[in-house]
Scaffold this motif. Sequence first.
Motif, PDB file in Angstrom:
ATOM      1  N   CYS A 190      34.412  24.082  46.975  1.00  0.00           N
ATOM      2  CA  CYS A 190      34.135  24.704  45.540  1.00  0.00           C
ATOM      3  C   CYS A 190      32.977  23.838  44.935  1.00  0.00           C
ATOM      4  CB  CYS A 190      35.413  24.122  44.856  1.00  0.00           C
ATOM      5  SG  CYS A 190      36.800  25.307  45.283  1.00  0.00           S
ATOM      6  N   GLN A 191      32.601  22.584  45.328  1.00  0.00           N
ATOM      7  CA  GLN A 191      31.662  21.870  44.619  1.00  0.00           C
ATOM      8  C   GLN A 191      30.379  22.405  45.131  1.00  0.00           C
ATOM      9  OE1 GLN A 191      32.690  17.934  45.662  1.00  0.00           O
ATOM     10  NE2 GLN A 191      34.058  17.802  43.902  1.00  0.00           N
TER      11      GLN A 191
ATOM     12  N   ILE B 263      30.737  30.111  41.897  1.00  0.00           N
ATOM     13  CA  ILE B 263      32.020  30.159  41.127  1.00  0.00           C
ATOM     14  C   ILE B 263      31.733  30.365  39.634  1.00  0.00           C
ATOM     15  CG2 ILE B 263      34.313  28.772  40.735  1.00  0.00           C
ATOM     16  CD1 ILE B 263      33.824  27.671  43.583  1.00  0.00           C
ATOM     17  N   LEU B 264      30.851  29.393  38.989  1.00  0.00           N
ATOM     18  CA  LEU B 264      30.934  29.288  37.498  1.00  0.00           C
ATOM     19  C   LEU B 264      29.938  30.372  37.068  1.00  0.00           C
ATOM     20  CD1 LEU B 264      30.577  25.635  37.470  1.00  0.00           C
ATOM     21  CD2 LEU B 264      32.547  26.831  37.054  1.00  0.00           C
TER      22      LEU B 264
ATOM     23  N   GLU C 231      34.126  45.877  44.637  1.00  0.00           N
ATOM     24  CA  GLU C 231      32.861  45.436  43.974  1.00  0.00           C
ATOM     25  C   GLU C 231      32.385  44.303  44.923  1.00  0.00           C
ATOM     26  OE1 GLU C 231      32.061  46.503  40.740  1.00  0.00           O
ATOM     27  OE2 GLU C 231      33.457  47.801  40.843  1.00  0.00           O
ATOM     28  N   ASP C 232      31.054  43.979  44.718  1.00  0.00           N
ATOM     29  CA  ASP C 232      30.675  42.803  45.282  1.00  0.00           C
ATOM     30  C   ASP C 232      30.938  41.556  44.595  1.00  0.00           C
ATOM     31  OD1 ASP C 232      29.345  44.227  47.448  1.00  0.00           O
ATOM     32  OD2 ASP C 232      27.615  44.817  46.030  1.00  0.00           O
ATOM     33  N   TYR C 233      31.678  40.798  45.424  1.00  0.00           N
ATOM     34  CA  TYR C 233      32.394  39.253  44.765  1.00  0.00           C
ATOM     35  C   TYR C 233      31.518  38.437  45.357  1.00  0.00           C
ATOM     36  CZ  TYR C 233      36.102  42.245  43.071  1.00  0.00           C
ATOM     37  OH  TYR C 233      36.962  43.380  42.569  1.00  0.00           O
ATOM     38  N   ASP C 234      31.028  37.203  44.752  1.00  0.00           N
ATOM     39  CA  ASP C 234      30.747  36.264  45.398  1.00  0.00           C
ATOM     40  C   ASP C 234      31.489  35.272  46.249  1.00  0.00           C
ATOM     41  OD1 ASP C 234      27.803  36.573  44.177  1.00  0.00           O
ATOM     42  OD2 ASP C 234      28.797  36.538  42.356  1.00  0.00           O
ATOM     43  N   ILE C 235      32.750  35.173  45.580  1.00  0.00           N
ATOM     44  CA  ILE C 235      33.791  34.345  45.887  1.00  0.00           C
ATOM     45  C   ILE C 235      34.870  35.247  46.107  1.00  0.00           C
ATOM     46  CG2 ILE C 235      35.040  32.275  45.372  1.00  0.00           C
ATOM     47  CD1 ILE C 235      32.218  31.266  46.194  1.00  0.00           C
TER      48      ILE C 235
END
Length: 195
Positions: free
Chosen positions: A6-7, A13-14, A79-83
């Motif tokens: 996550c980091q 994520i953000l 959809e295209d998701y990053d995460i």
Amino acid sequence: MSKKKCQKLSDKILNGRMLAIDPSSGATDRATGSPSIAGFAYFDKGILVESGLVLIPESPNKETRFRYILDLLQSQFNEDYDILALEDIPLARRRGNFNTSQTLIQACGVFIAGVSGQLIELNSHTWQAVARRIGGWKKGDEADAQYIGLAAIAFASGYDQKITEKNKLKIIKDLVTSYNFWELQEILIHWKEEV
């Protein structure tokens, strides 16, 4: 491992698109006689946009349910998701009272294959500890998916289990207020006297 991931993936994520899923195999629950249901929560730039349930058509055959799941994912979440944030389902028995279904573990593979994005898996104890600090969490498929996503956001924002309780709460409080309680009434009620 996924806390560090996550980091590492904090920018995605953000600032990207994240789909959080509380997985299910759609199997019939022996206690209730109802099919199990998956929950989902979609976040865009850390903001909760939509959440709900993934209703899996009933079938006694797991392969049929898996094909239903894949079809639902490819039609409803194309959809295209990053995460892709997913609850990490343990392979082994824990604390003598939890037994993981092999079918549920297999179903997780279908969710992973059916949705785009880099995978983050969060252990249930880990995301639930964050959920309790955020407040307002009541166990349920949709709520679990929401809080899996919120835990990923917390870890991406610097939350760490190794920091002091005071610093954990400060990070959570800052997140809750900066994201306007993610417009979840339960979180707002929990924090109304704190902020």
